[in-house]
Write a protein that holds these residues in place. Sequence first.
Motif, PDB file in Angstrom:
ATOM      1  N   ILE A  92       0.841  -1.186   0.000  1.00 56.10           N
ATOM      2  CA  ILE A  92       0.000   0.000   0.000  1.00 56.10           C
ATOM      3  C   ILE A  92       0.880   1.240   0.000  1.00 56.10           C
ATOM      4  O   ILE A  92       1.782   1.370   0.824  1.00 56.10           O
ATOM      5  CB  ILE A  92      -0.927   0.016   1.234  1.00 56.10           C
ATOM      6  CG1 ILE A  92      -1.872  -1.163   1.201  1.00 56.10           C
ATOM      7  CG2 ILE A  92      -1.701   1.330   1.294  1.00 56.10           C
ATOM      8  CD1 ILE A  92      -2.715  -1.302   2.462  1.00 56.10           C
ATOM      9  N   ASP A  94      -0.238   4.990   0.020  1.00 54.51           N
ATOM     10  CA  ASP A  94      -1.405   5.859   0.074  1.00 54.51           C
ATOM     11  C   ASP A  94      -1.067   7.064   0.934  1.00 54.51           C
ATOM     12  O   ASP A  94      -0.817   6.930   2.132  1.00 54.51           O
ATOM     13  CB  ASP A  94      -2.583   5.078   0.664  1.00 54.51           C
ATOM     14  CG  ASP A  94      -3.889   5.825   0.637  1.00 54.51           C
ATOM     15  OD1 ASP A  94      -3.883   7.072   0.546  1.00 54.51           O
ATOM     16  OD2 ASP A  94      -4.933   5.163   0.731  1.00 54.51           O
ATOM     17  N   GLU A  95      -1.057   8.243   0.321  1.00 54.62           N
ATOM     18  CA  GLU A  95      -0.681   9.434   1.091  1.00 54.62           C
ATOM     19  C   GLU A  95      -1.664   9.717   2.219  1.00 54.62           C
ATOM     20  O   GLU A  95      -1.304  10.362   3.209  1.00 54.62           O
ATOM     21  CB  GLU A  95      -0.487  10.642   0.186  1.00 54.62           C
ATOM     22  CG  GLU A  95      -1.699  11.117  -0.543  1.00 54.62           C
ATOM     23  CD  GLU A  95      -1.379  12.271  -1.481  1.00 54.62           C
ATOM     24  OE1 GLU A  95      -2.116  13.265  -1.414  1.00 54.62           O
ATOM     25  OE2 GLU A  95      -0.421  12.177  -2.259  1.00 54.62           O
ATOM     26  N   MET A  97      -2.716   7.554   4.314  1.00 59.01           N
ATOM     27  CA  MET A  97      -2.181   6.838   5.468  1.00 59.01           C
ATOM     28  C   MET A  97      -1.066   7.641   6.126  1.00 59.01           C
ATOM     29  O   MET A  97      -0.945   7.647   7.356  1.00 59.01           O
ATOM     30  CB  MET A  97      -1.641   5.461   5.072  1.00 59.01           C
ATOM     31  CG  MET A  97      -2.674   4.503   4.493  1.00 59.01           C
ATOM     32  SD  MET A  97      -4.003   4.153   5.638  1.00 59.01           S
ATOM     33  CE  MET A  97      -5.318   5.028   4.834  1.00 59.01           C
ATOM     34  N   VAL A 100      -2.738  10.405   8.175  1.00 59.90           N
ATOM     35  CA  VAL A 100      -3.313   9.879   9.424  1.00 59.90           C
ATOM     36  C   VAL A 100      -2.194   9.506  10.390  1.00 59.90           C
ATOM     37  O   VAL A 100      -2.267   9.827  11.576  1.00 59.90           O
ATOM     38  CB  VAL A 100      -4.241   8.677   9.137  1.00 59.90           C
ATOM     39  CG1 VAL A 100      -4.685   7.999  10.423  1.00 59.90           C
ATOM     40  CG2 VAL A 100      -5.463   9.122   8.325  1.00 59.90           C
ATOM     41  N   GLN A 101      -1.165   8.863   9.905  1.00 59.35           N
ATOM     42  CA  GLN A 101      -0.032   8.460  10.741  1.00 59.35           C
ATOM     43  C   GLN A 101       0.633   9.667  11.398  1.00 59.35           C
ATOM     44  O   GLN A 101       0.983   9.634  12.566  1.00 59.35           O
ATOM     45  CB  GLN A 101       0.991   7.697   9.901  1.00 59.35           C
ATOM     46  CG  GLN A 101       2.280   7.348  10.597  1.00 59.35           C
ATOM     47  CD  GLN A 101       2.148   6.216  11.573  1.00 59.35           C
ATOM     48  OE1 GLN A 101       1.193   5.465  11.533  1.00 59.35           O
ATOM     49  NE2 GLN A 101       3.115   6.085  12.460  1.00 59.35           N
ATOM     50  N   VAL A 115     -10.259  12.705   5.117  1.00 61.99           N
ATOM     51  CA  VAL A 115     -10.893  11.388   5.252  1.00 61.99           C
ATOM     52  C   VAL A 115     -12.354  11.467   4.805  1.00 61.99           C
ATOM     53  O   VAL A 115     -12.845  10.576   4.094  1.00 61.99           O
ATOM     54  CB  VAL A 115     -10.767  10.855   6.696  1.00 61.99           C
ATOM     55  CG1 VAL A 115     -11.597   9.590   6.897  1.00 61.99           C
ATOM     56  CG2 VAL A 115      -9.296  10.586   7.032  1.00 61.99           C
ATOM     57  N   ASN A 168     -12.854   0.912   2.367  1.00 63.49           N
ATOM     58  CA  ASN A 168     -12.438   2.316   2.497  1.00 63.49           C
ATOM     59  C   ASN A 168     -13.484   3.114   3.269  1.00 63.49           C
ATOM     60  O   ASN A 168     -13.142   3.926   4.130  1.00 63.49           O
ATOM     61  CB  ASN A 168     -12.218   2.955   1.123  1.00 63.49           C
ATOM     62  CG  ASN A 168     -10.903   2.571   0.504  1.00 63.49           C
ATOM     63  OD1 ASN A 168      -9.972   2.146   1.178  1.00 63.49           O
ATOM     64  ND2 ASN A 168     -10.825   2.715  -0.811  1.00 63.49           N
ATOM     65  N   TRP A 171     -13.498   1.926   7.057  1.00 60.05           N
ATOM     66  CA  TRP A 171     -12.329   2.454   7.748  1.00 60.05           C
ATOM     67  C   TRP A 171     -12.457   3.962   7.932  1.00 60.05           C
ATOM     68  O   TRP A 171     -12.191   4.491   9.010  1.00 60.05           O
ATOM     69  CB  TRP A 171     -11.057   2.105   6.966  1.00 60.05           C
ATOM     70  CG  TRP A 171      -9.828   2.709   7.567  1.00 60.05           C
ATOM     71  CD1 TRP A 171      -9.090   2.220   8.609  1.00 60.05           C
ATOM     72  CD2 TRP A 171      -9.196   3.939   7.187  1.00 60.05           C
ATOM     73  NE1 TRP A 171      -8.035   3.060   8.887  1.00 60.05           N
ATOM     74  CE2 TRP A 171      -8.088   4.129   8.018  1.00 60.05           C
ATOM     75  CE3 TRP A 171      -9.469   4.886   6.207  1.00 60.05           C
ATOM     76  CZ2 TRP A 171      -7.245   5.222   7.910  1.00 60.05           C
ATOM     77  CZ3 TRP A 171      -8.636   5.988   6.104  1.00 60.05           C
ATOM     78  CH2 TRP A 171      -7.536   6.144   6.951  1.00 60.05           C
ATOM     79  N   VAL A 175     -12.378   6.154  11.371  1.00 63.15           N
ATOM     80  CA  VAL A 175     -11.411   7.233  11.611  1.00 63.15           C
ATOM     81  C   VAL A 175     -12.134   8.520  11.982  1.00 63.15           C
ATOM     82  O   VAL A 175     -11.737   9.213  12.929  1.00 63.15           O
ATOM     83  CB  VAL A 175     -10.497   7.435  10.379  1.00 63.15           C
ATOM     84  CG1 VAL A 175      -9.652   8.697  10.514  1.00 63.15           C
ATOM     85  CG2 VAL A 175      -9.609   6.215  10.174  1.00 63.15           C
TER      86      VAL A 175
END
Length: 187
Positions: A92, A94-95, A97, A100-101, A115, A168, A171, A175
Amino acid sequence: MALRNAVLAALLDGEASGYELAKSFDASVANFWMATPQQLYKELERMAADGLIETRVVQQERRPNKRLHTITPAGRAALREFIDTPAKPTAIRDEMMVKVQGMDADEAPAVRASVAERIEWSRAKLARYERLRTRLLDGRSEHAYLAEVERIGPYLTLLRGISFEQENIRWGEFVLGAIDRRITASA
């Protein structure tokens, strides 16, 4: 996986113009492979030069001439070779992610907006996939469809696209709930 393999797989359904392939990618192949029309046209030129497809020009009045592409025996062999090669695991990238990280309390509203936008995009894509699924089934049960059609691959990849967009959405809603609880707790 190279774009050429996705194009070869799409041409198994028959002759198509670059425009038709781009529309086909958007409607079906896009659930697992993205390509801009420019990338697609450039790849079609390379594939023709490599003998993987044949191109014929159809003269049109009041419109530019249309170039129709078909897969050649060499193209089928290349696709068969690709299919016979074990697939590498998916990674994966995915910007979303990364956002969120890396989010902290100050960035939570911006990440929340991203999101929420992704959820809406996934809902729209899911609706398109569901319409395509209904059109493919044409009143038949899934079991009947899979028993009757010549090529089941497009339907199976469509199902993967549907489940991907459903996940998606699931999730993203999770979030949003987590961010909203944090924002409310800190207010």
